[in-house]
Motif scaffolding. Structure first.
Motif, PDB file in Angstrom:
ATOM      1  N   PRO A   1       0.830  -1.219   0.000  1.00 33.65           N
ATOM      2  CA  PRO A   1       0.000   0.000   0.000  1.00 33.65           C
ATOM      3  C   PRO A   1       0.863   1.267   0.000  1.00 33.65           C
ATOM      4  O   PRO A   1       1.299   1.730   1.044  1.00 33.65           O
ATOM      5  CB  PRO A   1      -0.799  -0.123   1.300  1.00 33.65           C
ATOM      6  N   PHE A   2       1.121   1.798  -1.156  1.00 36.94           N
ATOM      7  CA  PHE A   2       1.890   3.031  -1.260  1.00 36.94           C
ATOM      8  C   PHE A   2       0.965   4.207  -0.974  1.00 36.94           C
ATOM      9  O   PHE A   2      -0.104   4.317  -1.557  1.00 36.94           O
ATOM     10  CB  PHE A   2       2.498   3.191  -2.655  1.00 36.94           C
ATOM     11  N   GLU A   3       1.381   5.074  -0.077  1.00 39.99           N
ATOM     12  CA  GLU A   3       0.597   6.267   0.212  1.00 39.99           C
ATOM     13  C   GLU A   3       0.918   7.330  -0.823  1.00 39.99           C
ATOM     14  O   GLU A   3       2.033   7.394  -1.339  1.00 39.99           O
ATOM     15  CB  GLU A   3       0.929   6.797   1.600  1.00 39.99           C
ATOM     16  N   SER A   4      -0.061   8.164  -1.107  1.00 39.76           N
ATOM     17  CA  SER A   4       0.165   9.273  -2.031  1.00 39.76           C
ATOM     18  C   SER A   4       1.114  10.264  -1.393  1.00 39.76           C
ATOM     19  O   SER A   4       1.031  10.536  -0.194  1.00 39.76           O
ATOM     20  CB  SER A   4      -1.143   9.981  -2.355  1.00 39.76           C
TER      21      SER A   4
END
Length: 97
Positions: free
Chosen positions: A68-71
């Motif tokens: 899950p890459f955060e913006s």
């Protein structure tokens, strides 16, 4: 090394391949490989012997696919750089005005 006066013959060939591919892409829209297909993920590899291969980074892609890459927040300058009295832009260590 592909930049500077001490280019090897291999570097000159490689940069010529890349330049030719980009020129072709810009003028004709042809990326120099078959159209992208998400199933095959064909990618052109620029090397001493150029090739087109399927999924060259597949192990890495699969490793990261569910991470899950955060913006990241978009950072914009607070103001535009101005030209100094001498006609020079601010240096790297000088703040924008």
């Amino acid at each position: 090394m592909a930049i500077g006066p001490d280019q090897t013959a291999e570097a000159r060939v490689l940069t010529s391949q890349i330049r030719t591919a980009w020129t072709s892409f810009v003028t004709t829209g042809d990326p120099g490989r078959p159209a992208y297909d998400p199933e095959w993920r064909l990618t052109r590899i620029f090397d001493s012997e150029p090739s087109v291969t399927s999924c060259p980074e597949e192990p890495s892609r699969r490793l990261w696919q569910n991470h899950p890459f955060e913006s990241m927040p978009r950072r914009l300058p607070t103001s535009r750089p101005t030209v100094g009295a001498e006609g020079e832009s601010p240096g790297a260590d000088e703040p924008f005005s």
